[in-house]
Design a protein around this motif. Structure first.
Motif, PDB file in Angstrom:
ATOM      1  N   LYS A 115     -20.452 112.602 118.318  1.00 58.29           N
ATOM      2  CA  LYS A 115     -19.462 111.610 118.710  1.00 58.29           C
ATOM      3  C   LYS A 115     -20.158 110.488 119.487  1.00 58.29           C
ATOM      4  CE  LYS A 115     -15.188 111.197 121.216  1.00 58.29           C
ATOM      5  NZ  LYS A 115     -14.139 111.840 121.960  1.00 58.29           N
ATOM      6  N   ARG A 116     -19.944 109.238 119.061  1.00 58.86           N
ATOM      7  CA  ARG A 116     -20.561 108.091 119.728  1.00 58.86           C
ATOM      8  C   ARG A 116     -19.581 107.473 120.708  1.00 58.86           C
ATOM      9  NH1 ARG A 116     -23.930 104.286 115.880  1.00 58.86           N
ATOM     10  NH2 ARG A 116     -23.621 103.080 117.766  1.00 58.86           N
ATOM     11  N   SER A 117     -20.103 107.084 121.843  1.00 56.02           N
ATOM     12  CA  SER A 117     -19.250 106.399 122.813  1.00 56.02           C
ATOM     13  C   SER A 117     -19.408 104.894 122.621  1.00 56.02           C
ATOM     14  CB  SER A 117     -19.619 106.798 124.238  1.00 56.02           C
ATOM     15  OG  SER A 117     -20.945 106.411 124.508  1.00 56.02           O
ATOM     16  N   GLN A 118     -18.379 104.157 122.979  1.00 57.18           N
ATOM     17  CA  GLN A 118     -18.433 102.705 122.853  1.00 57.18           C
ATOM     18  C   GLN A 118     -18.944 102.097 124.147  1.00 57.18           C
ATOM     19  OE1 GLN A 118     -14.472 101.559 121.863  1.00 57.18           O
ATOM     20  NE2 GLN A 118     -14.787 101.865 119.684  1.00 57.18           N
ATOM     21  N   ASN A 119     -19.678 101.023 124.011  1.00 59.66           N
ATOM     22  CA  ASN A 119     -20.144 100.300 125.189  1.00 59.66           C
ATOM     23  C   ASN A 119     -18.995  99.475 125.762  1.00 59.66           C
ATOM     24  OD1 ASN A 119     -22.715 101.267 124.906  1.00 59.66           O
ATOM     25  ND2 ASN A 119     -23.441  99.506 123.760  1.00 59.66           N
ATOM     26  N   VAL A 120     -18.896  99.486 127.073  1.00 58.98           N
ATOM     27  CA  VAL A 120     -17.886  98.690 127.759  1.00 58.98           C
ATOM     28  C   VAL A 120     -18.570  97.462 128.327  1.00 58.98           C
ATOM     29  CG1 VAL A 120     -16.195  98.663 129.625  1.00 58.98           C
ATOM     30  CG2 VAL A 120     -16.568 100.759 128.327  1.00 58.98           C
ATOM     31  N   THR A 121     -18.035  96.297 128.045  1.00 54.38           N
ATOM     32  CA  THR A 121     -18.613  95.048 128.533  1.00 54.38           C
ATOM     33  C   THR A 121     -17.766  94.501 129.674  1.00 54.38           C
ATOM     34  OG1 THR A 121     -17.352  93.667 127.021  1.00 54.38           O
ATOM     35  CG2 THR A 121     -19.464  94.525 126.214  1.00 54.38           C
ATOM     36  N   PRO A 122     -18.328  93.606 130.507  1.00 48.06           N
ATOM     37  CA  PRO A 122     -17.526  92.974 131.559  1.00 48.06           C
ATOM     38  C   PRO A 122     -16.299  92.251 131.012  1.00 48.06           C
ATOM     39  CG  PRO A 122     -19.841  92.581 131.962  1.00 48.06           C
ATOM     40  CD  PRO A 122     -19.731  93.236 130.616  1.00 48.06           C
ATOM     41  N   ALA A 123     -16.398  91.706 129.797  1.00 50.16           N
ATOM     42  CA  ALA A 123     -15.250  91.035 129.184  1.00 50.16           C
ATOM     43  C   ALA A 123     -14.126  92.036 128.926  1.00 50.16           C
ATOM     44  CB  ALA A 123     -15.660  90.338 127.903  1.00 50.16           C
ATOM     45  N   ASP A 124     -14.491  93.277 128.533  1.00 55.30           N
ATOM     46  CA  ASP A 124     -13.485  94.317 128.322  1.00 55.30           C
ATOM     47  C   ASP A 124     -12.775  94.663 129.626  1.00 55.30           C
ATOM     48  OD1 ASP A 124     -14.256  94.489 125.655  1.00 55.30           O
ATOM     49  OD2 ASP A 124     -15.682  96.127 126.052  1.00 55.30           O
ATOM     50  N   LEU A 125     -13.504  94.587 130.729  1.00 56.40           N
ATOM     51  CA  LEU A 125     -12.934  94.903 132.041  1.00 56.40           C
ATOM     52  C   LEU A 125     -12.269  93.691 132.691  1.00 56.40           C
ATOM     53  CD1 LEU A 125     -15.914  97.024 133.384  1.00 56.40           C
ATOM     54  CD2 LEU A 125     -13.748  97.859 132.476  1.00 56.40           C
ATOM     55  N   LYS A 126     -12.379  92.533 132.021  1.00 57.67           N
ATOM     56  CA  LYS A 126     -11.826  91.272 132.526  1.00 57.67           C
ATOM     57  C   LYS A 126     -12.462  90.860 133.862  1.00 57.67           C
ATOM     58  CE  LYS A 126      -7.480  91.536 130.007  1.00 57.67           C
ATOM     59  NZ  LYS A 126      -7.983  92.263 128.937  1.00 57.67           N
ATOM     60  N   TRP A 127     -13.764  91.109 133.973  1.00 55.02           N
ATOM     61  CA  TRP A 127     -14.521  90.690 135.143  1.00 55.02           C
ATOM     62  C   TRP A 127     -15.037  89.280 134.910  1.00 55.02           C
ATOM     63  CZ3 TRP A 127     -18.319  95.330 136.148  1.00 55.02           C
ATOM     64  CH2 TRP A 127     -17.601  96.401 136.658  1.00 55.02           C
ATOM     65  N   PRO A 128     -15.143  88.478 135.977  1.00 54.56           N
ATOM     66  CA  PRO A 128     -15.813  87.180 135.822  1.00 54.56           C
ATOM     67  C   PRO A 128     -17.307  87.403 135.592  1.00 54.56           C
ATOM     68  CG  PRO A 128     -14.954  87.466 138.066  1.00 54.56           C
ATOM     69  CD  PRO A 128     -14.597  88.689 137.298  1.00 54.56           C
ATOM     70  N   PRO A 129     -18.013  86.398 135.104  1.00 57.20           N
ATOM     71  CA  PRO A 129     -19.453  86.549 134.875  1.00 57.20           C
ATOM     72  C   PRO A 129     -20.198  86.928 136.167  1.00 57.20           C
ATOM     73  CG  PRO A 129     -18.639  84.498 133.950  1.00 57.20           C
ATOM     74  CD  PRO A 129     -17.515  85.089 134.729  1.00 57.20           C
ATOM     75  N   LEU A 130     -21.322  87.607 136.005  1.00 57.79           N
ATOM     76  CA  LEU A 130     -22.106  88.079 137.143  1.00 57.79           C
ATOM     77  C   LEU A 130     -22.504  86.934 138.069  1.00 57.79           C
ATOM     78  CD1 LEU A 130     -23.546  90.359 138.619  1.00 57.79           C
ATOM     79  CD2 LEU A 130     -25.499  89.999 137.102  1.00 57.79           C
ATOM     80  N   GLN A 131     -22.884  85.805 137.519  1.00 58.58           N
ATOM     81  CA  GLN A 131     -23.298  84.657 138.321  1.00 58.58           C
ATOM     82  C   GLN A 131     -22.156  84.204 139.234  1.00 58.58           C
ATOM     83  OE1 GLN A 131     -24.550  81.431 135.831  1.00 58.58           O
ATOM     84  NE2 GLN A 131     -26.065  80.718 137.298  1.00 58.58           N
ATOM     85  N   GLU A 132     -20.939  84.209 138.714  1.00 63.31           N
ATOM     86  CA  GLU A 132     -19.779  83.808 139.505  1.00 63.31           C
ATOM     87  C   GLU A 132     -19.463  84.843 140.593  1.00 63.31           C
ATOM     88  OE1 GLU A 132     -15.099  82.841 138.784  1.00 63.31           O
ATOM     89  OE2 GLU A 132     -16.476  82.537 137.129  1.00 63.31           O
ATOM     90  N   ARG A 133     -19.572  86.124 140.268  1.00 63.82           N
ATOM     91  CA  ARG A 133     -19.332  87.173 141.279  1.00 63.82           C
ATOM     92  C   ARG A 133     -20.354  87.091 142.405  1.00 63.82           C
ATOM     93  NH1 ARG A 133     -18.977  92.285 137.423  1.00 63.82           N
ATOM     94  NH2 ARG A 133     -20.864  91.241 136.837  1.00 63.82           N
ATOM     95  N   ARG A 134     -21.605  86.797 142.064  1.00 68.21           N
ATOM     96  CA  ARG A 134     -22.637  86.646 143.095  1.00 68.21           C
ATOM     97  C   ARG A 134     -22.347  85.454 144.000  1.00 68.21           C
ATOM     98  NH1 ARG A 134     -27.964  87.736 139.364  1.00 68.21           N
ATOM     99  NH2 ARG A 134     -27.920  90.007 139.519  1.00 68.21           N
ATOM    100  N   ALA A 135     -21.888  84.350 143.412  1.00 63.91           N
ATOM    101  CA  ALA A 135     -21.562  83.157 144.206  1.00 63.91           C
ATOM    102  C   ALA A 135     -20.424  83.461 145.176  1.00 63.91           C
ATOM    103  CB  ALA A 135     -21.179  82.001 143.278  1.00 63.91           C
ATOM    104  N   HIS A 136     -19.376  84.147 144.717  1.00 65.97           N
ATOM    105  CA  HIS A 136     -18.277  84.519 145.605  1.00 65.97           C
ATOM    106  C   HIS A 136     -18.770  85.424 146.733  1.00 65.97           C
ATOM    107  CE1 HIS A 136     -15.359  83.008 142.598  1.00 65.97           C
ATOM    108  NE2 HIS A 136     -14.584  82.875 143.655  1.00 65.97           N
TER     109      HIS A 136
END
Length: 109
Positions: free
Chosen positions: A1-22
């Motif tokens: 059984k293969r698991s699916q990769n979860v991306t930040p877009a799937d989690l509705k997170w802002p981009p990493l660069q924006e999270r670091r700035a905040h």
């Protein structure tokens, strides 16, 4: 059984660069209002601006950086980003209100 990769877009997170700035701006606000025990004298000095076209009335006098690691360091990047914030946000003393005012802004470090 293969698991699916979860991306930040799937989690509705802002981009990493924006999270670091905040995160940088939230930490700088904590430093400026003595919520964390980091001496304020370690930040670049403040200068008053006589005419403000945008941003804070008091800005950090951030020296130019010649190398990229220094430019990306907290003590250089956070004050530079702070200088670009609107005055009504930078003058807010309450951290939770500051956080809520900063939340809808799209910041790129």
């Amino acid at each position: 059984k293969r698991s699916q990769n979860v991306t930040p877009a799937d989690l509705k997170w802002p981009p990493l660069q924006e999270r670091r700035a905040h995160s940088r701006l939230l930490m700088l606000h904590k430093i400026k209002h003595n919520i964390v025990a980091i001496p304020l004298h370690l930040l670049p000095p403040m200068t008053s601006v006589s005419v403000t076209t945008r941003g804070a009335a008091q800005k950090h006098n951030v020296p130019s950086a010649r190398i990229i690691p220094r430019e990306r360091s907290f003590m250089h990047a956070a004050p530079s980003m702070w200088n670009g914030l609107p005055a009504d946000i930078t003058t807010e003393p309450d951290h939770e209100i500051f956080r809520s005012l900063l939340a809808p802004m799209v910041l790129i470090a």
